[in-house]
Design a protein around this motif. Structure first.
Motif, mmCIF file in Angstrom:
data_model
loop_
_atom_site.group_PDB
_atom_site.id
_atom_site.type_symbol
_atom_site.label_atom_id
_atom_site.label_comp_id
_atom_site.label_asym_id
_atom_site.label_seq_id
_atom_site.Cartn_x
_atom_site.Cartn_y
_atom_site.Cartn_z
ATOM 1 N N ALA A 157 0.844 -1.207 0.000
ATOM 2 C CA ALA A 157 0.000 0.000 0.000
ATOM 3 C C ALA A 157 0.875 1.252 0.000
ATOM 4 C CB ALA A 157 -0.928 -0.009 1.206
ATOM 5 N N ARG A 158 1.939 1.234 0.811
ATOM 6 C CA ARG A 158 2.829 2.407 0.874
ATOM 7 C C ARG A 158 3.549 2.608 -0.459
ATOM 8 N NH1 ARG A 158 3.420 4.597 6.009
ATOM 9 N NH2 ARG A 158 2.595 3.297 7.693
ATOM 10 N N GLU A 159 3.965 1.506 -1.075
ATOM 11 C CA GLU A 159 4.621 1.602 -2.391
ATOM 12 C C GLU A 159 3.664 2.184 -3.432
ATOM 13 O OE1 GLU A 159 7.346 -2.422 -1.835
ATOM 14 O OE2 GLU A 159 5.737 -2.405 -3.328
ATOM 15 N N LEU A 160 2.436 1.698 -3.377
ATOM 16 C CA LEU A 160 1.453 2.153 -4.370
ATOM 17 C C LEU A 160 1.131 3.633 -4.201
ATOM 18 C CD1 LEU A 160 -0.897 -0.931 -4.551
ATOM 19 C CD2 LEU A 160 0.301 0.099 -6.477
ATOM 20 N N LEU A 161 1.083 4.094 -2.937
ATOM 21 C CA LEU A 161 0.846 5.528 -2.705
ATOM 22 C C LEU A 161 1.903 6.339 -3.448
ATOM 23 C CD1 LEU A 161 -0.215 5.593 1.051
ATOM 24 C CD2 LEU A 161 -1.540 6.482 -0.876
ATOM 25 N N GLU A 162 3.125 5.877 -3.379
ATOM 26 C CA GLU A 162 4.214 6.580 -4.072
ATOM 27 C C GLU A 162 4.044 6.491 -5.589
ATOM 28 O OE1 GLU A 162 7.826 5.336 -2.157
ATOM 29 O OE2 GLU A 162 8.767 7.236 -2.737
ATOM 30 N N SER A 163 3.672 5.290 -6.059
ATOM 31 C CA SER A 163 3.506 5.103 -7.517
ATOM 32 C C SER A 163 2.447 6.043 -8.089
ATOM 33 C CB SER A 163 3.084 3.671 -7.833
ATOM 34 O OG SER A 163 4.090 2.775 -7.496
ATOM 35 N N VAL A 164 1.388 6.291 -7.304
ATOM 36 C CA VAL A 164 0.316 7.148 -7.838
ATOM 37 C C VAL A 164 0.558 8.629 -7.525
ATOM 38 C CG1 VAL A 164 -1.411 5.309 -7.763
ATOM 39 C CG2 VAL A 164 -1.217 6.887 -5.821
ATOM 40 N N GLY A 165 1.731 8.941 -6.996
ATOM 41 C CA GLY A 165 2.092 10.348 -6.796
ATOM 42 C C GLY A 165 1.687 10.919 -5.454
ATOM 43 N N LEU A 166 1.487 10.053 -4.445
ATOM 44 C CA LEU A 166 1.159 10.544 -3.097
ATOM 45 C C LEU A 166 2.292 10.149 -2.140
ATOM 46 C CD1 LEU A 166 -2.616 9.494 -2.988
ATOM 47 C CD2 LEU A 166 -1.718 11.805 -3.330
ATOM 48 N N GLU A 167 2.226 10.712 -0.935
ATOM 49 C CA GLU A 167 3.268 10.404 0.057
ATOM 50 C C GLU A 167 2.930 9.097 0.769
ATOM 51 O OE1 GLU A 167 5.892 12.339 0.533
ATOM 52 O OE2 GLU A 167 5.165 13.790 -0.950
ATOM 53 N N PRO A 168 3.935 8.236 1.011
ATOM 54 C CA PRO A 168 3.653 6.972 1.721
ATOM 55 C C PRO A 168 3.037 7.204 3.110
ATOM 56 C CG PRO A 168 5.864 6.938 0.793
ATOM 57 C CD PRO A 168 5.330 8.311 0.554
ATOM 58 N N GLN A 169 3.386 8.336 3.741
ATOM 59 C CA GLN A 169 2.833 8.555 5.096
ATOM 60 C C GLN A 169 1.340 8.920 5.089
ATOM 61 O OE1 GLN A 169 5.419 10.146 3.819
ATOM 62 N NE2 GLN A 169 5.475 12.314 4.325
ATOM 63 N N TYR A 170 0.768 9.130 3.899
ATOM 64 C CA TYR A 170 -0.687 9.358 3.839
ATOM 65 C C TYR A 170 -1.452 8.101 4.241
ATOM 66 C CZ TYR A 170 0.172 13.681 1.165
ATOM 67 O OH TYR A 170 0.585 14.922 0.770
ATOM 68 N N TYR A 171 -0.736 7.009 4.367
ATOM 69 C CA TYR A 171 -1.304 5.710 4.751
ATOM 70 C C TYR A 171 -2.256 5.829 5.951
ATOM 71 C CZ TYR A 171 -1.165 0.757 6.120
ATOM 72 O OH TYR A 171 -1.499 -0.528 6.452
ATOM 73 N N ASP A 172 -1.912 6.716 6.913
ATOM 74 C CA ASP A 172 -2.695 6.784 8.150
ATOM 75 C C ASP A 172 -3.737 7.899 8.136
ATOM 76 O OD1 ASP A 172 -1.617 4.661 9.689
ATOM 77 O OD2 ASP A 172 0.262 5.802 9.810
ATOM 78 N N ARG A 173 -3.954 8.509 6.989
ATOM 79 C CA ARG A 173 -4.931 9.616 6.955
ATOM 80 C C ARG A 173 -6.300 9.135 6.473
ATOM 81 N NH1 ARG A 173 -1.698 14.842 4.745
ATOM 82 N NH2 ARG A 173 0.043 14.737 6.211
ATOM 83 N N TYR A 174 -7.288 10.036 6.605
ATOM 84 C CA TYR A 174 -8.663 9.718 6.170
ATOM 85 C C TYR A 174 -8.970 10.420 4.839
ATOM 86 C CZ TYR A 174 -9.582 7.585 10.674
ATOM 87 O OH TYR A 174 -9.537 6.747 11.759
ATOM 88 N N PRO A 175 -9.907 9.867 4.049
ATOM 89 C CA PRO A 175 -10.202 10.442 2.722
ATOM 90 C C PRO A 175 -10.543 11.925 2.739
ATOM 91 C CG PRO A 175 -11.295 8.329 2.953
ATOM 92 C CD PRO A 175 -10.665 8.633 4.283
ATOM 93 N N HIS A 176 -11.229 12.395 3.823
ATOM 94 C CA HIS A 176 -11.665 13.799 3.793
ATOM 95 C C HIS A 176 -10.481 14.766 3.821
ATOM 96 C CE1 HIS A 176 -11.268 13.437 8.245
ATOM 97 N NE2 HIS A 176 -10.874 14.687 8.114
#
Ligand SMILES: Nc1ncnc2c1ncn2[C@@H]1O[C@H](COP(=O)(O)OP(=O)(O)OP(=O)(O)O)[C@@H](O)[C@H]1O
Length: 431
Positions: A157-176
């Motif tokens: 999931a963290r790798e994919l966040l990076e692949s799609v142009g987001l920060e890996p630490q967004y892992y713990d945030r909410y959609p809003h």
């Protein structure tokens, strides 16, 4: 590229033949009953309505390519996507995926295929559960398909966040906590988590600002290269389709009317519907104006589509009935008159004035001349419907366009690229 990509490499990834999806609109709807005239007694007739949303569609998508699917709202694009995704079962036709007929797969094999085919929808918010953290959202499909252990899923999931142009630490945030564009990136990460072969994107950028749209399109192209993805990209926006597609399929009222290489199709559209769609793209220079009329009127109902070519009721190039001996220039004038009567777009004061306005003298075919004069007389008598009806039955309904269904056939292209068009104008011997 996925390790699963080993067998049947010569087959297109997706091969769709004669795909049809009809909806029976009668179930539970009073709309399909006709009531007795007194409005009180039991309905005396029942006429179930069939919505012909997708009607005999055939195409192929090669591995690694993007097929753009374009057409006006209501022409069946989303229904086609849902059938491909197995969310709806087809009424008829076959879908071959990696050489296998999906209809013949066991439920276990079909479950596996579901992993291989993912979909991204227009509204980036709808598929994101506001109570779940981003990490859990991305991991959910992996969990559902029993992929990896918990630590492996988190790492992915963290790798994919990076692949799609987001920060890996967004892992713990909410959609809003994210913008529309970022949410669509989260959806992408989620869809890619199960390592799909094929991604169907249904208007994925339509809800986003134009500046964000371009960034998402670029990310989609990067992801396609990185993961060896194949896309079906659905949009009514031609500039988006041109940006992202390798080939384009143009859909009208449940049918494909033209398929071709993106550059060739935009440079030299062959089907009158494709031409009309392209001429409706806003041009940056206000002084440059398209030479063709844009689309008039609404798409007819898929419950009772026009006979023959479904586009003929809006087609600026309707073919003259063979029974009349009418030169092209005169027929163009008659077509103009038919359209003007349809839209009631002129003041009907005098027969000769209207005749002079639309026709360049007397028509060479006597019968055509009679019909036209009679129709104009109706307009002058304020009988517009009778005029429309006369022109429809004597001209439009007698055209080959009304009498026979054009097939999506290959046509010659000067650059030898693939081009298929469903139009009588392009049938051998006609043009
Ligand atoms: N479940 C359904 N029952 C009956 N008719 C349906 C159903 N789903 C879609 N339709 C009809 O099928 C036709 C095609 O709809 P579809 O949503 O596939 O078109 P579309 O090209 O994707 O349009 P849009 O871009 O507006 O989503 C429409 O006339 C629609 O009203």
């Amino acid at each position: 590229m996925s390790s699963r990509r080993t067998d049947s490499d010569s087959e297109p990834l997706v091969r769709v033949s004669g795909l049809t999806k009809h909806f029976d609109n009668s179930s539970g709807l009073l709309g399909s009953y006709e009531f007795a005239p007194d409005g009180l007694s039991f309905p005396f007739t029942h006429s179930p309505e069939t919505v012909r949303a997708v009607d005999g569609v055939s195409f192929e998508i090669e591995r690694g390519e993007t097929l753009g699917l374009v057409g006006e709202s209501g022409c069946g694009k989303s229904t086609l996507a849902r059938v491909l995704l197995q969310l709806l079962s087809p009424t008829d036709g076959d879908i071959h995926f990696q050489g296998e007929n999906l209809a013949e797969l066991s439920s276990e094999a079909l479950r596996q295929r579901r992993e291989d085919i993912q979909m991204i929808f227009q509204d980036p918010q709808s598929s994101l559960d506001p109570r779940m953290k981003v990490g859990a959202i991305i991991e959910e499909p992996m969990e559902a398909h029993g992929l990896r252990d918990a630590a492996g899923r988190e790492q992915r999931a963290r790798e994919l966040l990076e692949s799609v142009g987001l920060e890996p630490q967004y892992y713990d945030r909410y959609p809003h906590e994210f913008s529309g564009g970022q949410r669509q990136r989260i959806n992408l990460a989620r869809a890619l988590s199960v390592d799909p072969e094929f991604v169907i994107l249904d208007e994925p950028t339509s809800a986003l600002d134009v500046s964000i749209q371009a960034q998402i399109l670029n990310t989609l192209q990067d992801l396609q290269a990185e993961f060896g993805l194949t896309y079906l990209f659905i949009s009514h926006d031609l500039s988006v389709i041109r940006h992202i597609s390798d080939r384009v399929a143009v859909m009208y009222l449940g049918e494909l009317v033209e398929v071709g290489d993106v550059d060739r199709l935009f440079e030299d559209p062959r089907h009158p519907y494709t031409q009309a769609l392209l001429s409706s793209i806003p041009v940056p220079d206000p002084r440059s104006r398209g030479t063709r009329s844009v689309l008039h009127g609404d798409v007819p109902s898929p419950i009772d589509p026009p006979s023959g070519c479904r586009f003929r009721t809006r087609c600026p190039d309707l073919i003259a009935p063979a029974e009349y001996d009418i030169p092209d220039g005169e027929w163009a004038d008659v077509r103009e008159l038919i359209r003007a009567v349809d839209r009631r777009s002129f003041d009907a004061d005098s027969v000769s004035e209207i005749q002079d306005r639309f026709l360049d003298g007397r028509l060479s075919d006597d019968r055509c001349q009679e019909i036209v004069v009679e129709a104009i007389e109706h307009t002058v008598a304020d009988e517009w419907e009778r005029a429309t009806e006369l022109l429809r039955t004597e001209f439009a309904e007698r055209s080959v366009c009304a009498e026979s269904v054009p097939t999506l056939d290959s046509v010659a292209d000067e650059r030898a690229s693939e081009r298929r068009v469903a139009c009588h104008l392009h049938e051998t011997g006609t043009n």
